[in-house]
Design a protein around this motif. Sequence first.
Motif, PDB file in Angstrom:
ATOM      1  N   ASN A   1       0.859  -1.200   0.000  1.00 13.67           N
ATOM      2  CA  ASN A   1       0.000   0.000   0.000  1.00 13.67           C
ATOM      3  C   ASN A   1       0.890   1.243   0.000  1.00 13.67           C
ATOM      4  OD1 ASN A   1       0.629   0.709   2.858  1.00 13.67           O
ATOM      5  ND2 ASN A   1      -0.469  -1.204   3.253  1.00 13.67           N
ATOM      6  N   GLY A   2       0.255   2.409  -0.006  1.00 13.63           N
ATOM      7  CA  GLY A   2       1.021   3.651  -0.091  1.00 13.63           C
ATOM      8  C   GLY A   2       1.801   3.972   1.163  1.00 13.63           C
ATOM      9  N   LEU A   3       1.193   3.700   2.321  1.00 13.62           N
ATOM     10  CA  LEU A   3       1.920   3.942   3.574  1.00 13.62           C
ATOM     11  C   LEU A   3       3.174   3.075   3.638  1.00 13.62           C
ATOM     12  CD1 LEU A   3       2.221   5.166   6.419  1.00 13.62           C
ATOM     13  CD2 LEU A   3       0.740   3.339   7.268  1.00 13.62           C
ATOM     14  N   ASP A   4       3.039   1.811   3.276  1.00 16.45           N
ATOM     15  CA  ASP A   4       4.207   0.920   3.293  1.00 16.45           C
ATOM     16  C   ASP A   4       5.259   1.354   2.271  1.00 16.45           C
ATOM     17  OD1 ASP A   4       3.266  -0.634   5.364  1.00 16.45           O
ATOM     18  OD2 ASP A   4       2.316  -2.114   4.059  1.00 16.45           O
TER      19      ASP A   4
ATOM     20  N   GLU B   1       9.258  11.870  -2.894  1.00 19.04           N
ATOM     21  CA  GLU B   1       7.929  12.312  -3.319  1.00 19.04           C
ATOM     22  C   GLU B   1       6.859  11.398  -2.720  1.00 19.04           C
ATOM     23  OE1 GLU B   1       7.595  13.045  -7.778  1.00 19.04           O
ATOM     24  OE2 GLU B   1       9.542  12.103  -7.603  1.00 19.04           O
ATOM     25  N   ASP B   2       5.810  12.023  -2.200  1.00 17.47           N
ATOM     26  CA  ASP B   2       4.586  11.282  -1.907  1.00 17.47           C
ATOM     27  C   ASP B   2       3.672  11.552  -3.101  1.00 17.47           C
ATOM     28  OD1 ASP B   2       2.076  10.420  -1.182  1.00 17.47           O
ATOM     29  OD2 ASP B   2       2.297  10.952   0.934  1.00 17.47           O
ATOM     30  N   ALA B   3       3.674  10.588  -4.029  1.00 19.10           N
ATOM     31  CA  ALA B   3       2.930  10.749  -5.283  1.00 19.10           C
ATOM     32  C   ALA B   3       1.615   9.976  -5.244  1.00 19.10           C
ATOM     33  CB  ALA B   3       3.794  10.302  -6.456  1.00 19.10           C
ATOM     34  N   ALA B   4       1.112   9.726  -4.040  1.00 19.16           N
ATOM     35  CA  ALA B   4      -0.093   8.901  -3.862  1.00 19.16           C
ATOM     36  C   ALA B   4      -1.329   9.491  -4.529  1.00 19.16           C
ATOM     37  CB  ALA B   4      -0.365   8.692  -2.374  1.00 19.16           C
ATOM     38  N   GLN B   5      -1.299  10.816  -4.830  1.00 20.31           N
ATOM     39  CA  GLN B   5      -2.468  11.452  -5.444  1.00 20.31           C
ATOM     40  C   GLN B   5      -2.151  11.963  -6.851  1.00 20.31           C
ATOM     41  OE1 GLN B   5      -4.128  14.374  -2.731  1.00 20.31           O
ATOM     42  NE2 GLN B   5      -4.348  12.895  -1.076  1.00 20.31           N
ATOM     43  N   ALA B   6      -0.964  11.626  -7.384  1.00 19.76           N
ATOM     44  CA  ALA B   6      -0.511  12.347  -8.585  1.00 19.76           C
ATOM     45  C   ALA B   6      -0.008  11.442  -9.713  1.00 19.76           C
ATOM     46  CB  ALA B   6       0.575  13.342  -8.197  1.00 19.76           C
TER      47      ALA B   6
ATOM     48  N   PHE C   1       3.892   5.594  -4.206  1.00 20.28           N
ATOM     49  CA  PHE C   1       2.566   5.647  -4.824  1.00 20.28           C
ATOM     50  C   PHE C   1       1.601   4.771  -4.024  1.00 20.28           C
ATOM     51  CE2 PHE C   1       5.218   6.886  -8.360  1.00 20.28           C
ATOM     52  CZ  PHE C   1       4.438   7.799  -9.070  1.00 20.28           C
ATOM     53  N   SER C   2       0.360   5.210  -3.958  1.00 18.94           N
ATOM     54  CA  SER C   2      -0.713   4.374  -3.423  1.00 18.94           C
ATOM     55  C   SER C   2      -1.656   4.034  -4.568  1.00 18.94           C
ATOM     56  CB  SER C   2      -1.495   5.135  -2.347  1.00 18.94           C
ATOM     57  OG  SER C   2      -2.738   4.483  -2.097  1.00 18.94           O
ATOM     58  N   PHE C   3      -2.145   2.804  -4.582  1.00 20.82           N
ATOM     59  CA  PHE C   3      -3.174   2.407  -5.542  1.00 20.82           C
ATOM     60  C   PHE C   3      -4.470   2.050  -4.819  1.00 20.82           C
ATOM     61  CE2 PHE C   3       0.955   0.888  -7.444  1.00 20.82           C
ATOM     62  CZ  PHE C   3       1.098   1.947  -8.329  1.00 20.82           C
TER      63      PHE C   3
ATOM     64  N   SER D   1      -9.647   4.534  -4.577  1.00 14.07           N
ATOM     65  CA  SER D   1     -10.123   5.859  -5.007  1.00 14.07           C
ATOM     66  C   SER D   1      -9.057   6.702  -5.705  1.00 14.07           C
ATOM     67  CB  SER D   1     -10.645   6.627  -3.795  1.00 14.07           C
ATOM     68  OG  SER D   1      -9.601   6.822  -2.863  1.00 14.07           O
ATOM     69  N   LYS D   2      -7.813   6.230  -5.766  1.00 13.05           N
ATOM     70  CA  LYS D   2      -6.750   7.040  -6.385  1.00 13.05           C
ATOM     71  C   LYS D   2      -6.902   7.049  -7.916  1.00 13.05           C
ATOM     72  CE  LYS D   2      -5.000   7.299  -2.253  1.00 13.05           C
ATOM     73  NZ  LYS D   2      -4.291   8.185  -1.380  1.00 13.05           N
ATOM     74  N   ASN D   3      -6.171   7.920  -8.587  1.00 10.85           N
ATOM     75  CA  ASN D   3      -6.305   8.025 -10.053  1.00 10.85           C
ATOM     76  C   ASN D   3      -5.981   6.702 -10.733  1.00 10.85           C
ATOM     77  OD1 ASN D   3      -6.494  10.682  -9.164  1.00 10.85           O
ATOM     78  ND2 ASN D   3      -5.724  11.471 -11.117  1.00 10.85           N
TER      79      ASN D   3
HETATM   80  C1  LIG Z   1      -3.651   7.628   0.026  1.00 12.11           C
HETATM   81  C2  LIG Z   1      -2.454   8.351   0.504  1.00 12.11           C
HETATM   82  C3  LIG Z   1      -1.444   7.699   1.239  1.00 12.11           C
HETATM   83  C4  LIG Z   1      -1.568   6.308   1.769  1.00 12.11           C
HETATM   84  O1  LIG Z   1      -1.855   5.345   0.857  1.00 12.11           O
HETATM   85  P1  LIG Z   1      -2.514   3.951   1.350  1.00 12.11           P
HETATM   86  O2  LIG Z   1      -2.418   3.088   0.135  1.00 12.11           O
HETATM   87  O3  LIG Z   1      -3.910   4.246   1.755  1.00 12.11           O
HETATM   88  O4  LIG Z   1      -1.687   3.432   2.461  1.00 12.11           O
HETATM   89  C5  LIG Z   1      -0.310   8.425   1.543  1.00 12.11           C
HETATM   90  N1  LIG Z   1      -0.173   9.720   1.198  1.00 12.11           N
HETATM   91  C6  LIG Z   1      -1.138  10.384   0.543  1.00 12.11           C
HETATM   92  C7  LIG Z   1      -0.934  11.817   0.189  1.00 12.11           C
HETATM   93  C8  LIG Z   1      -2.322   9.725   0.183  1.00 12.11           C
HETATM   94  O5  LIG Z   1      -3.280  10.398  -0.450  1.00 12.11           O
END
Ligand SMILES: *Cc1c(COP(=O)(O)O)cnc(C)c1O
Length: 366
Positions: A58-61, A159-164, A184-186, A189-191
């Motif tokens: 996941n994105g946090l990991d 980079e925290d690219a989880a939304q980009a 990146f997070s998938f 609800s992400k793009n």
């Molecule tokens: C969603 C998100 C995360 C975490 O991603 P998960 O897959 O839910 O763990 C981290 N940073 C940002 C900015 C996010 O939007």
Amino acid sequence: MIKFLDLHKINARFESQFQEQFQQFLDSGHYVLGNGVSQFETNFAAYCGSNQAIGVSNGLDALLLIFKGYLELGVLQKGDEVLVPANTYIASIIAIINSGLKPVFVEPNISTFNIEPLAIKEQLTPKTKAILAVHLYGQLCNMEAIIYMCKTHNLLLIEDAAQAHGAQDDNDVRAGNFGDAAAFSFYPSKNLGALGDAGAVTTNNEELATVIKQLRNYGTSSKYVNERVGFNNRLDEIQARFLDVKLQSLDSDNDKRRAVAKQYLQHIENKKVTLPYYNGTKNHVFHLFVVLVQNRDAFIKYLKDNGVEAAIHYPVAPHHQNALKKYNTLSLPITEKIHRNCVSLPISPVMEAFEVERIISLVNAY
Ligand SMILES: *Cc1c(COP(=O)(O)O)cnc(C)c1O
């Protein structure tokens, strides 16, 4: 009712391809770290323009593995300070804390909602070792200024690219390929969203990539050979296959999001509603369309009473959460104003023209 986000409608477009992938997955008999994961890693790295993509849980990991990777390599030490925008989703901050590092909150720019380079300067100390640049709501941070600052002060750029996913600058450099490593997070609800939890790290640093590949799989270098005290942070095989299907539509989906945003920006005209800054380029993939409204509860209720579901990203600033008690007394006026007034209007690649028009006329009549 116009939903805030219709995830079923987004995914139904891929139903037959998903079913095909599921059949192949079942027939393969290889259910963890199989061809699906390696295929998606190759394709996602190519998409981002980076040498390496490592599929994770996941994105946090993904964020945790980057920080822990740098700790393993001795590039970061416990207690080092990491600059992070104060108005990010709390996961960015949790990753810093759970890695034994110290988050230092930086105010955003009120128009772009992204970390403000001038405010970064004020927070630099001899213990500052990294900047976690969050491309919030899908818009790239001011990367030119941030890269310059990282070079002059010898800081890691993460980079925290989880939304980009897919956001790119005028030189076609994409989110995930600006700094030393990116998360990146998938989340669905992400793009680019899976049908469950999933994430990835991208990097051009081969050494870091090797460490992260080990850490995600118990610290294993080859079967039953353990180099490090690692974790189980593997990307699920079936999610990787679904993501590989959806990756092919990411650019066109982002184009559709931008088209909705452009309509909102062109046609919403109401002094009570402050529209987000957008420079008209591909540097924004509009994961969210966030406006600022005073007394937002009344605005959200008005929308709801008229059949439109809005949302808030996010209702409480991280430094005001119980989880971050020792930061509760910080004063971050710009962050606090955003968290007090922000409202997210529906935006997605599957919105119908009449829905967008309905929302525009509703907002204008408020
Ligand atoms: C969603 C998100 C995360 C975490 O991603 P998960 O897959 O839910 O763990 C981290 N940073 C940002 C900015 C996010 O939007």
